[in-house]
Design an enzyme around this catalytic site. Structure first.
Site, PDB file in Angstrom:
ATOM      1  N   ASN A  36       0.801  -1.221   0.000  1.00 46.38           N
ATOM      2  CA  ASN A  36       0.000   0.000   0.000  1.00 46.38           C
ATOM      3  C   ASN A  36       0.832   1.270   0.000  1.00 46.38           C
ATOM      4  O   ASN A  36       0.337   2.329  -0.355  1.00 46.38           O
ATOM      5  CB  ASN A  36      -0.938   0.019   1.217  1.00 46.38           C
TER       6      ASN A  36
ATOM      7  N   CYS B 296      -2.979   5.020   7.253  1.00 49.72           N
ATOM      8  CA  CYS B 296      -3.458   4.481   8.537  1.00 49.72           C
ATOM      9  C   CYS B 296      -2.338   4.360   9.557  1.00 49.72           C
ATOM     10  O   CYS B 296      -2.454   3.641  10.533  1.00 49.72           O
ATOM     11  CB  CYS B 296      -4.080   3.099   8.348  1.00 49.72           C
TER      12      CYS B 296
HETATM   13  C1  LIG Z   1      -2.864  -3.455   2.076  1.00 53.16           C
HETATM   14  C2  LIG Z   1      -4.009  -3.027   2.926  1.00 53.16           C
HETATM   15  N1  LIG Z   1      -4.566  -3.923   3.767  1.00 53.16           N
HETATM   16  C3  LIG Z   1      -5.618  -3.622   4.529  1.00 53.16           C
HETATM   17  C4  LIG Z   1      -6.159  -2.363   4.511  1.00 53.16           C
HETATM   18  C5  LIG Z   1      -7.328  -2.071   5.408  1.00 53.16           C
HETATM   19  O1  LIG Z   1      -8.484  -1.874   4.649  1.00 53.16           O
HETATM   20  P1  LIG Z   1      -9.803  -1.363   5.355  1.00 53.16           P
HETATM   21  O2  LIG Z   1      -9.404  -0.116   6.102  1.00 53.16           O
HETATM   22  O3  LIG Z   1     -10.733  -1.067   4.248  1.00 53.16           O
HETATM   23  O4  LIG Z   1     -10.259  -2.414   6.276  1.00 53.16           O
HETATM   24  C6  LIG Z   1      -5.618  -1.391   3.671  1.00 53.16           C
HETATM   25  C7  LIG Z   1      -6.139  -0.018   3.667  1.00 53.16           C
HETATM   26  O5  LIG Z   1      -5.429   0.925   3.871  1.00 53.16           O
HETATM   27  C8  LIG Z   1      -4.518  -1.736   2.857  1.00 53.16           C
HETATM   28  O6  LIG Z   1      -3.953  -0.865   2.030  1.00 53.16           O
END
Ligand SMILES: Cc1ncc(COP(=O)(O)O)c(C=O)c1O
Length: 386
Positions: free
Chosen positions: A159, A331
């Site tokens: 990400n 995040c």
């Molecule tokens: C690689 C990855 N995994 C998990 C997530 C979590 O997704 P969500 O916040 O929609 O649960 C994200 C979101 O930022 C992500 O980029």
């Protein structure tokens, strides 16, 4: 005008997806678990249709329904928790002895944190390092696997830096040993042709808002029979694996978004790849800017760069009126990026890094604006060149 280049954080919900969801909020609002009346049956049929479409897009349509399943969740975070904690608790409940969990240091916190939680509760976590390019070392991964490995969890696309892990090779290593392979596909589904069964992926997490769908809905796609312990207990929905009233509009929206994303995927990949390359060329020409992560294999719509000779906070403050970009993961709550640290960047280098995430509506003018904005910030912070 602010150029939004933060599509790895989230994407706008496509107007066609909003339109597909609309009737399910107001006119067709029934609970799909209400099997005794027609509105409830219609809602259940909409969920079944959406599930079939998701299975189809993931190449799982022809599989035995007892083997391939889609469990709707609130997003990839919940899907990851269901996969990882679900496998671990099922192992304990069955009296099994497998305790090792294998992952990469560059996984999203939505994978690392459930695994670290399990490591505090009797499991053993191997967080493997990656190369300076962000990619797994397959020999190191193979050497880490043993008879008590319970799961391997490796993401499809990172990400922050967009690099793509060699899923087929990892899947083959797991399959030879009968080890379940979980893949966090949050950044890849809708952007790559990801067919879990062909890649040896047993459990695939996805989140609709990463591919122009609504927020608050995701799924865990399961491609072979595996026992998972439910993480939400309640009304027994979804075969008892994930209790809670099904959010029909969001589920319809997830399927519509995935269909749309697959339909324009190749065109998007080509167009955004060309714009991304243009962005990189423009930035590279400014001098003192390095690429974070391998140039290839990488998501076509991601670029992550480290800007030398400037302080990260000042850089991002100088950019924020013109660009919506990210320093790392959206995040990560302000902590230095563990992904960039795993590539070998110092705290200062990680802070002075910029993630650009291009999207469906990104234009060449916005790419020009991004280059101009960085050039302006550099002349302000480094002093005029020449
Ligand atoms: C690689 C990855 N995994 C998990 C997530 C979590 O997704 P969500 O916040 O929609 O649960 C994200 C979101 O930022 C992500 O980029």
């Amino acid at each position: 005008m602010l150029a939004y280049l933060d599509h790895q954080a989230t994407t706008p919900c496509d107007p066609a997806v909003v339109a597909a969801m609309a009737p399910w909020w107001t006119e067709q609002f029934a609970n799909p678990a209400s099997r005794l009346h027609r509105p409830g049956l219609l809602a259940a049929a909409a969920v079944d249709q959406a599930r079939a479409q998701v299975l189809g897009q993931l190449g799982l349509a022809g599989h035995d329904p007892a083997d391939a399943e889609v469990i709707f969740t609130s997003g990839a975070t919940e899907a990851n928790n269901l996969a990882l904690k679900g496998l671990a608790e099922a192992e304990l409940a069955a009296g099994g002895s497998r305790r090792q969990l294998v992952t990469l240091a560059t996984e999203h916190r939505a994978v690392l944190d459930p695994l670290r939680y399990l490591a505090r509760h009797g499991f053993r976590l191997s967080e493997l390092p990656v190369g300076g390019d962000g990619l797994v070392d397959l020999d190191q991964l193979e050497a880490a696997l043993g008879p008590d490995t319970l799961v391997v969890s490796v993401m499809a696309a990172n990400n922050e830096i967009g690099v793509l892990q060699p899923l087929a090779a990892i899947g083959a290593l797991c399959r030879q040993r009968g080890i379940p392979f979980h893949c966090d596909g949050a950044q890849a589904v809708g952007h790559l042709a990801l067919k879990p069964a062909e890649l040896g992926i047993d459990l695939l997490s996805l989140s609709a808002h990463k591919f122009y769908g609504p927020k608050g809905i995701g799924a865990l796609a399961i491609s072979r029979p595996l026992t998972l312990a439910p993480q939400l207990h309640g009304g027994g929905q979804q075969g008892g694996l994930r209790a809670g009233t099904l959010p029909v509009p969001l589920i319809v929206g997830l399927a519509a978004a995935l269909n749309l994303a697959q339909a324009d995927r190749l065109e998007r990949e080509q167009r955004l790849g060309a714009l991304r390359d243009q962005l990189w060329q423009g930035l590279e020409a400014l001098g003192g800017i390095g690429l974070n992560g391998a140039a290839s294999p990488r998501l076509a719509h991601n670029l992550n760069v480290c800007v030398g000779g400037v302080e990260g906070g000042a850089l991002h403050r100088a950019l924020r009126r013109q660009l919506a970009v990210s320093g790392g993961s959206a995040c990560s709550s302000g902590e230095p990026s563990h992904v960039l640290a795993a590539l070998g960047l110092s705290r200062l280098e990680a802070a002075a890094s910029i993630r650009f995430g291009l999207g469906r509506a990104t234009t060449a003018a916005e790419i020009g604006q991004a280059i101009e904005a960085v050039a302006g910030a550099l002349s302000q912070l480094r002093g005029p060149r020449g």
